[in-house]
Scaffold this active site. Structure first.
Site: not given
Lengths: 279, 240
Positions: B31, B58, B85
């Protein structure tokens, strides 16, 4: 109000350099993004001057301040330019002394930035509702979507109330609190008086995140969509508390003037931006 | 490569609390957003543990870590959770000592954030090009990507420095790097063929210890992408 000046349009001369000791904000009296920056300038008592831009008739020189001619833009006496409303607000908090609007604690600061993510669809949705209503179109779907976003924010308000309370409550009191929370969730009636809240998004005092959200909530009424808050009592409590804040009050836009602006704006009248100014 | 542990998927037991003195990052080996956080953790020498999440399956408990169900997420020993992020990166820079990646000067810090905004359309353009790799109809998007990349070239040209924050590497460089690494691996190199300063920047980035420690194996990325685009739950553990 400091920003009660005529806007600069095409063919206007650029303003000179910013004098020492002052910071300039390029703005527009009715723009919610610029409103954020003006709230922060006011809340921190920063000496500033406002240059309003005619957004339908932008001066050529304005593109030297922002590549796409957007507002708000800050310009300081060193000719440094800062844009994007959130970046401008953070810059002001960093660069100027006095009351800090972002928390000192790194986690609390991160939390406010995460909250901003929760809010990101609201500006677009409120604008779309406004445009639809003004153009005589249906906007039930848009209002539903907006209500959903407000529900997300409402949940956050209720959860942070719980978290705040949890640290002080006995198991019995916690059970009562859970029932209270359920009541709030289902309530469309009057708010519970005396219920201890962390009334603002950042805690007991107003802080940056509240100012970053506020401009769109102030506009709900004049846009004709105040009923979108019908199912969110904690948010209504918050807007009531915000209206008591001296900074918010000082910058509150008169409803009739706002309506006058909106009428002209939707007729594509370039004089819209100066509506309500004396002379 | 970072975090070689198998990912946790649906039905897995939630991990325990984070031990003191450590910070945990919920991640996924391929990712680009999580790579930002790993770059900062590595660059600042922060002791951390990585838990990889199977993004195609998930775990239910993961939504308690991040209601959006996305990586990266930071969790510290006080149980505090930080996601998005860019927010995780700034948090790490604030909390941990050592080299500051964001400038102290308010204007320079604001400038980095403005460059970050300039970059903001790149991730979705790169992602959609990756998905369309086998189709011919890429030229429009490639043009758009070139346009966005030119804006970044302009920044370097005007600044006359090697990196986006000056002559040393700083936060903004780490924040945008993961997509440039992928452009090279996935043969979108022609999108940077008109931007010489960016090419020099990319070469300089590869010399950075944190960047080189986290460089992905091209075959692994391609293998992952192939499975990911088919929604395979095996994708995230490709190569393990």
């Amino acid at each position: 109000m400091e920003d009660a000046t005529r806007s600069f349009g095409k063919g206007s001369l650029p303003p000179g350099p910013v004098p020492d000791g002052l910071i300039r904000v390029y703005s527009m009296r009715f723009c919610p993004y610029a409103h954020r920056t003006r709230l922060v300038l006011r809340a921190k008592g920063i000496r500033h001057e406002v240059v309003n831009i005619n957004l339908r008739n932008k001066p050529e020189w304005y593109y030297t301040k922002h590549p796409f001619g957007q507002i708000p833009v800050l310009e300081n006496s060193k000719c440094q330019l800062i844009y994007e409303s959130v970046i401008a607000c953070e810059y002001l908090d960093d660069a100027y002394p006095g009351r800090k609007l972002y928390p000192y604690d790194p986690y609390e600061r991160a939390r406010q930035k995460m909250l901003l993510e929760l809010f990101y669809k609201v500006p677009h949705l409120t604008k779309e509702c406004l445009v639809a209503l003004r153009c005589g179109r249906e906007c039930a779907d848009l209002k539903l979507a907006l209500r959903q976003e407000f529900c997300n924010l409402e949940e956050e308000r209720q959860e942070s109330v719980s978290a705040h309370q949890r640290s002080f409550l006995s198991p019995l009191a916690q059970e009562t609190q859970i029932k209270l929370k359920a009541y709030l969730r289902n309530s469309t009636g009057p708010e519970i008086l005396g219920y201890q809240n962390t009334i603002f998004f950042g805690g007991d005092c107003i802080s940056m995140i509240d100012y970053l959200f506020w401009p769109w909530f102030e506009r709900l009424d004049v846009y004709g969509i105040a009923d979108c808050l019908n199912h969110t009592p904690a948010l209504r409590l918050w807007t009531a508390a915000m209206k008591q804040d001296p900074t918010v009050c000082a910058l509150l836009i008169d409803k009739n003037i706002f309506l006058g602006f909106l009428n002209l704006y939707f007729q594509n009248n370039p004089d819209a931006f100066d509506y309500g100014l004396a002379c | 490569m970072s975090g070689s542990a198998r990912s946790l998927a649906k039905g897995s037991a939630p991990p325990g609390p984070v031990p003191e003195g450590l910070i945990r990052v919920y991640s996924m080996r391929f990712c680009p957003y999580a790579q930002r956080t790993l770059l900062v953790l590595t660059a600042k020498g922060i002791r951390h543990e990585i838990i990889n999440i199977n993004l195609k399956s998930k775990p239910e408990w993961f939504f308690k870590k991040n209601p959006f169900g996305l990586v990266p997420v930071l969790e510290n020993s006080q149980g505090q959770l930080i996601y998005e992020s860019a927010i995780t990166c700034e948090y790490l820079d604030d909390v941990y000592p050592g080299k500051k990646l964001l400038p102290d000067d308010p204007y320079e810090k604001a400038r980095q954030k403005m460059v970050f905004e300039l970059f903001s359309k790149v991730p979705s353009l790169v992602t959609s090009l990756l998905r369309k790799q086998n189709e011919e109809d890429c030229s429009g998007q490639k043009e758009e990507l070139r346009k966005e990349i030119s804006k970044l070239e302009e920044v370097l040209t005007n600044k006359k420095t090697t990196f986006f924050g000056g002559n040393s590497l700083s936060m903004i460089d780490y924040l945008i790097w993961p997509w440039f690494e992928r452009m090279e691996i996935l043969e979108l190199n022609d999108c940077v063929d008109h931007t010489p300063k960016l090419q020099l920047w990319m070469a300089a980035m590869r010399k950075d210890p944190a960047v080189s420690a986290l460089l992905m194996e091209p075959k692994a990325l391609r293998g992952f992408l192939n499975l990911y685009l088919q929604n395979s739950p095996e994708a995230c553990d490709y190569g393990l």
